[in-house]
Design a protein around this motif. Structure first.
Motif, mmCIF file in Angstrom:
data_model
loop_
_atom_site.group_PDB
_atom_site.id
_atom_site.type_symbol
_atom_site.label_atom_id
_atom_site.label_comp_id
_atom_site.label_asym_id
_atom_site.label_seq_id
_atom_site.Cartn_x
_atom_site.Cartn_y
_atom_site.Cartn_z
ATOM 1 N N TYR A 236 13.163 26.567 7.049
ATOM 2 C CA TYR A 236 13.696 25.854 8.213
ATOM 3 C C TYR A 236 13.870 26.794 9.405
ATOM 4 C CZ TYR A 236 14.653 21.829 5.214
ATOM 5 O OH TYR A 236 14.521 20.741 4.371
ATOM 6 N N PHE A 237 14.307 28.030 9.140
ATOM 7 C CA PHE A 237 14.467 28.990 10.234
ATOM 8 C C PHE A 237 13.107 29.299 10.872
ATOM 9 C CE2 PHE A 237 18.536 30.836 8.141
ATOM 10 C CZ PHE A 237 19.301 29.874 8.785
ATOM 11 N N LEU A 238 12.072 29.417 10.041
ATOM 12 C CA LEU A 238 10.727 29.635 10.584
ATOM 13 C C LEU A 238 10.315 28.464 11.473
ATOM 14 C CD1 LEU A 238 7.942 30.972 10.801
ATOM 15 C CD2 LEU A 238 7.346 29.914 8.596
ATOM 16 N N GLN A 239 10.583 27.252 11.026
ATOM 17 C CA GLN A 239 10.217 26.080 11.817
ATOM 18 C C GLN A 239 10.962 26.054 13.151
ATOM 19 O OE1 GLN A 239 10.768 23.350 8.260
ATOM 20 N NE2 GLN A 239 9.080 22.266 9.240
ATOM 21 N N ALA A 240 12.226 26.455 13.138
ATOM 22 C CA ALA A 240 12.992 26.503 14.384
ATOM 23 C C ALA A 240 12.372 27.505 15.358
ATOM 24 C CB ALA A 240 14.444 26.874 14.088
ATOM 25 N N ILE A 241 11.978 28.660 14.845
ATOM 26 C CA ILE A 241 11.362 29.689 15.702
ATOM 27 C C ILE A 241 10.027 29.194 16.255
ATOM 28 C CG2 ILE A 241 10.308 31.995 15.671
ATOM 29 C CD1 ILE A 241 12.542 32.779 13.645
ATOM 30 N N LEU A 242 9.246 28.516 15.432
ATOM 31 C CA LEU A 242 7.971 27.970 15.908
ATOM 32 C C LEU A 242 8.203 26.959 17.037
ATOM 33 C CD1 LEU A 242 5.932 27.402 12.597
ATOM 34 C CD2 LEU A 242 5.846 29.325 14.192
ATOM 35 N N CYS A 243 9.268 26.183 16.930
ATOM 36 C CA CYS A 243 9.574 25.208 17.987
ATOM 37 C C CYS A 243 9.922 25.912 19.288
ATOM 38 C CB CYS A 243 10.720 24.295 17.553
ATOM 39 S SG CYS A 243 10.245 23.056 16.330
ATOM 40 N N HIS A 244 10.658 27.019 19.203
ATOM 41 C CA HIS A 244 10.971 27.791 20.412
ATOM 42 C C HIS A 244 9.684 28.324 21.053
ATOM 43 C CE1 HIS A 244 15.311 27.732 20.379
ATOM 44 N NE2 HIS A 244 15.357 28.139 19.117
ATOM 45 N N LEU A 245 8.777 28.819 20.218
ATOM 46 C CA LEU A 245 7.512 29.336 20.743
ATOM 47 C C LEU A 245 6.678 28.213 21.364
ATOM 48 C CD1 LEU A 245 6.461 31.862 17.938
ATOM 49 C CD2 LEU A 245 7.403 32.391 20.202
ATOM 50 N N ALA A 246 6.654 27.053 20.712
ATOM 51 C CA ALA A 246 5.912 25.914 21.258
ATOM 52 C C ALA A 246 6.521 25.449 22.571
ATOM 53 C CB ALA A 246 5.895 24.768 20.245
ATOM 54 N N ASN A 247 7.812 25.696 22.725
ATOM 55 C CA ASN A 247 8.517 25.358 23.968
ATOM 56 C C ASN A 247 8.317 26.427 25.033
ATOM 57 O OD1 ASN A 247 10.162 23.393 25.261
ATOM 58 N ND2 ASN A 247 11.958 24.731 25.041
ATOM 59 N N GLN A 248 7.445 27.420 24.708
ATOM 60 C CA GLN A 248 7.141 28.536 25.598
ATOM 61 C C GLN A 248 8.404 29.308 25.963
ATOM 62 O OE1 GLN A 248 4.211 27.765 28.719
ATOM 63 N NE2 GLN A 248 3.660 25.821 27.746
ATOM 64 N N ASP A 249 9.228 29.525 24.954
ATOM 65 C CA ASP A 249 10.493 30.243 25.126
ATOM 66 C C ASP A 249 10.553 31.364 24.097
ATOM 67 O OD1 ASP A 249 13.032 31.116 25.642
ATOM 68 O OD2 ASP A 249 14.052 29.323 24.862
#
Length: 311
Positions: free
Chosen positions: A210-223
């Motif tokens: 789940y932590f990996l998925q959260a980080i991927l979402c931040h990256l997809a958000n260009q953050d």
């Protein structure tokens, strides 16, 4: 139409006709009026059952809906009304999902009013599935709304496992199906799930995913800053995260994004996929990150219709 279907249609039509005739009877006393409505509702249910056995889903749904109307508006019997509405929705599912959703949502509202929250949660989750499979504009947002409602209702009943399943669906749809995606909400939900897993000896090993998925979402958000901050937080919450396969993968991706290293990003994805197969959600999110990375790498960018290969 098969012989069984024809036979059941005749039986259903007979019950339906009897129900309508019963409703037309004149009554002078309240007790006889109530009995009339009870008899009519029972006949509509018998008609519905006959139609259902004959595979006549639309007719069955309509008959259950008529019974529900009598139970709700004439007999004030909310329990029987919700049951008939739910039966109606299940009949409609195969032939008219929109009518199924209408029946389910009305039933959910009545169940909540009656304090039957677990049943309402199950039906709200089923409604979310119907919206999720609907191609109409706005259906994804409505699916998210239904899954969130189901999660909240399950949580009220302390059914955390079922609630978490619905939260994961909200996060998945928010990040991979919603247009435009809500990556920030998805990141927050995956983070919540990861923290929740750390509180359980049985589930703590799921936290890294789940932590990996959260980080991927931040990256997809260009953050990438948000991704780095999340990485730091998760490493302090779970001391094994940074050295885990998921943690190392996340750290590699963040470094590649910060250095605009598109080839390194693709290599990291390829190497991770060799050991832990990338699921459809991760593939979708990583393609989004890779596309943004290629667009910002000074190579002229990518159009919306361009294909992006992770490997």
């Amino acid at each position: 139409m098969s012989a069984v279907s024809k036979q059941q249609r005749v039986k259903g039509d007979t019950f339906l006709s009897e129900a309508k005739s019963t409703l037309e009877k004149k009554t002078w006393f309240s007790s006889s009026t109530e009995q009339k409505y009870e008899d009519a509702a029972e006949l509509f249910q018998k008609a519905a059952n006959a139609y259902k056995v004959g595979g006549l889903s639309m007719e069955a749904g309509d008959a259950y809906a008529k019974a529900a109307d009598i139970f709700q508006n004439k007999l004030k019997n909310s329990m029987e009304a919700t049951k008939a509405l739910t039966d109606s929705g299940h009949c409609y599912k195969a032939v008219d999902p929109k009518k199924a959703i209408e029946s389910f949502r009305e039933s959910i509202s009545m169940m909540c009013d009656a304090g039957r929250l677990s049943q309402a949660a199950r039906l709200s989750k089923e409604t979310g599935e119907l919206f999720e499979n609907d191609d109409a504009e706005g259906s994804v947002a409505l699916a998210i709304e239904s899954y969130q409602q189901a999660a909240d209702l399950y949580e009220m009943e302390q059914q955390n496992s079922q609630s978490n399943q619905c939260i994961v669906k909200v996060a998945e749809l928010s990040s991979a199906a919603l247009d435009p995606p809500d990556f920030l909400q998805a990141a927050q939900l995956y983070e919540k799930m990861g923290k929740s897993c750390l509180d359980s000896n049985l589930l703590k090993y799921n936290a890294k995913g789940y932590f990996l998925q959260a980080i991927l979402c931040h990256l997809a958000n260009q953050d990438s800053v948000g991704a780095e901050n999340a990485m730091s937080m998760y490493s302090s919450l779970d001391f094994t995260f940074r050295e885990s396969r998921e943690g190392k993968f996340a750290e590699e991706l963040v470094e590649c994004v910060n250095s605009f290293d598109s080839e390194g990003f693709a290599t990291a994805c390829f190497e991770y996929d060799r050991v832990s197969k990338l699921d459809p959600w991760k593939t979708t999110i990583l393609l989004s990150v890779r596309k943004a990375l290629d667009g910002g790498a000074g190579d002229g960018g990518l159009d919306d219709d361009d294909e992006v290969d992770l490997t």
